[in-house]
Design an enzyme around this catalytic site. Structure first.
Site, PDB file in Angstrom:
ATOM      1  N   ARG A  34      21.443   7.894  39.270  1.00 11.40           N
ATOM      2  CA  ARG A  34      22.264   8.845  40.030  1.00 11.40           C
ATOM      3  C   ARG A  34      21.552   9.238  41.312  1.00 11.40           C
ATOM      4  O   ARG A  34      20.383   9.633  41.294  1.00 11.40           O
ATOM      5  CB  ARG A  34      22.534  10.084  39.174  1.00 11.40           C
ATOM      6  CG  ARG A  34      23.206  11.228  39.931  1.00 11.40           C
ATOM      7  CD  ARG A  34      23.586  12.347  38.963  1.00 11.40           C
ATOM      8  NE  ARG A  34      24.109  13.521  39.619  1.00 11.40           N
ATOM      9  CZ  ARG A  34      23.438  14.655  39.762  1.00 11.40           C
ATOM     10  NH1 ARG A  34      22.200  14.771  39.306  1.00 11.40           N
ATOM     11  NH2 ARG A  34      23.987  15.684  40.362  1.00 11.40           N
ATOM     12  N   THR A 282      23.795  17.809  32.482  1.00 11.00           N
ATOM     13  CA  THR A 282      23.163  19.069  32.865  1.00 11.00           C
ATOM     14  C   THR A 282      22.330  19.724  31.757  1.00 11.00           C
ATOM     15  O   THR A 282      22.857  20.066  30.709  1.00 11.00           O
ATOM     16  CB  THR A 282      24.177  20.129  33.396  1.00 11.00           C
ATOM     17  OG1 THR A 282      25.198  19.461  34.124  1.00 11.00           O
ATOM     18  CG2 THR A 282      23.477  21.102  34.335  1.00 11.00           C
TER      19      THR A 282
END
Ligand code: G6P
Length: 483
Positions: A34, A282
């Site tokens: 990412r 997250t």
């Protein structure tokens, strides 16, 4: 041979920029890298992307690249002295006219003037992911007068959310629009849109990406309360996307942490049901920013998402800025493999009792039904153009590995995100038609995935080009002559 089915997305950053660390991340099992457009310049991202592709190729791996747009995160401006300390009961103002560099103990500037119109007296504002909470007591023309409900330190550029969501900022900022062009130029495989409110936001992003010549699949980050307000809103957003991310940071702040896990399970289930991939993200192994070992709670969090059949679990600061990026990927890989040994269901009821709309989907689902019910099937080979056929297969719960055989770089990288799907570079068009099955099975024999006596299922279409053409499923007995 055991394959880890749940994929690992890791955010790259200062902790993982060096070729040595990146190589170790790839060896440890990185499936999707990412690139966070909130930090760094286009040149930084290009250099990282080139390195990922080079190192993955060196190890014969297919790692997808996911760009993540910054989006309209609403933030306070800066303080005169970088940070203040707020106490419960203090009065504090958020002002669109105050200097952006000279916040004080009483007031700070905001970069989003519409916040004043969006908020009403009584609203609760959550700053710095909810570490500081204040309630609006009075609304001026250009400022909100608030009373601190939960005090704490507040420093430059911290984010602001409203409890319950509903802030109107459009999903794409000027910076995002520029970054979409960068993403197209970099030929990224996935592009994540931050804070989309609805399908229209995703459609707009898709139009801009297509205009820029990009082919990335779009990921909707589910992080606004209104996106999960009801099934219609959620499903609309999922349908307009190719994949979704349970972006738990902002989502938890807006809906409250107590409901988060239930909502996470719902998003995973809905995404899979609507034939989309899903990433759970997250703070999955947050303590590993400073510790070589995850906590029990973190292990449980990652395992829970794997048991719910998420396509991928994601690392953020752990791999971007933490002290143990490689250990974090290793820990995730270990925990996912462990969880997968205890599947919560052996049989899938996905689409049972439903009609199919497409020929290729019918073949894909028949394949999974057969694989799950015919002992001896060790692998599935899907000849694919875009990765669509293996995507549909991987929506069905199974422990049989699905191999996407494709000559195209984009599809080879794309399937790295799909649960239980692995890439084998293969060009059926370069072979006489009666040699394709044998050549494909030979690839798995070579890799030690199957041995004579095993069964393999192969899917393909009549021609060797064109997405959507799959119309054939063959059950092959390894070792027997094949045509
Ligand atoms: C390859 C196969 C074709 C098949 C197609 C499906 O090109 O050789 O026979 O029809 O993949 O691609 P899709 O993108 O729909 O998975």
């Amino acid at each position: 041979m055991t394959f880890r089915r749940t994929k690992i997305v890791a955010t790259l950053g200062p902790a993982s920029n060096s070729p040595e660390v990146l190589e170790q991340l790839i060896i440890a099992g990185l499936d999707v890298a990412r690139l966070n457009f909130s930090h760094g310049t286009p040149d930084d991202h290009k250099a990282r992307a080139a390195l990922v592709r080079e190192l993955a190729a060196k190890h014969g791996r297919h790692v997808a690249l996911l760009g993540d747009l910054q989006g309209p995160k609403i933030r306070i401006a800066k303080f005169e002295n970088k940070r203040i300390e707020l106490k419960e009961g203090d009065l504090f103002r958020l002002s669109s006219s105050h200097s952006r560099t000279a916040g004080t103990q009483e007031v700070v500037g905001i970069d989003y003037p519409a916040l004043i119109q969006d908020c009403d007296v009584g609203d609760e504002l959550l700053l710095d992911d909810g570490r500081v909470v204040m309630r609006v007591e009075l609304k001026g023309a250009d400022e909100l007068h608030c009373r601190v409900v939960i005090g704490g330190p507040l420093s430059d550029n911290k984010g602001i959310n409203r409890r319950g969501g509903g802030l109107t900022a459009p999903a794409l900022t000027d910076k995002d629009k520029a970054d979409i062009k960068v993403a197209a130029e970099m030929e990224l495989d996935y592009l994540a849109v931050s804070f989309p409110r609805d399908a229209a936001d995703m459609d707009y992003a898709r139009r801009l990406l297509t205009e820029a010549g990009g082919t990335a699949w779009l990921v909707a980050k589910i992080e606004r309360a209104e996106a999960v307000a009801d099934d219609e809103a959620l499903d609309g957003l999922i349908r307009a996307s190719d994949a979704v991310m349970v972006a738990r940071g902002d989502l938890a702040v807006e809906i409250g942490d107590a409901e988060l896990v239930g909502i996470q399970k719902k998003i995973i289930a809905h995404a899979r049901r609507l034939n989309k991939a899903v990433i759970t993200a997250t703070q999955m192994m947050e303590s590993m920013i400073h510790s070589p070992m995850p906590t029990r709670a973190e292990v449980s969090d990652v395992a829970n998402a794997a048991l719910d059949y998420t396509d991928a679990v994601m690392l953020s600061a752990e791999s971007a800025a933490g002290e143990y990026p490689v250990e974090a990927v290793q820990a995730m890989a270990r925990v996912c493999l462990g969880a997968e040994k205890h599947p919560t269901s052996k049989q899938s009821s996905h689409r049972l009792g439903r009609t199919f709309e497409r020929c290729d989907e019918s073949i894909a689902l028949a394949t999974m039904y057969t694989a799950n019910h015919f002992p001896g099937v060790k692998a599935i080979i899907s000849l694919t153009e875009s990765g669509y056929s293996p995507l549909i297969m991987s929506r069905i719960r199974s422990s049989i590995p699905i191999f996407a055989f494709t000559p195209h770089r984009e599809a080879q990288a794309r399937v790295a995100l799909f649960r239980g799907v692995y890439t084998v570079p293969f060009d059926p068009a370069s072979l006489p038609a009666n040699k394709v099955s044998q050549a494909a099975v030979d690839e798995l024999l070579k890799r030690g995935v199957v041995e004579p006596g095993d069964w393999v299922i192969l899917t393909k279409g009549d021609s060797y080009h064109g997405t959507g053409g799959t119309n054939t499923m063959k059950i092959l007995h390894v070792g027997d002559p094949m045509v």
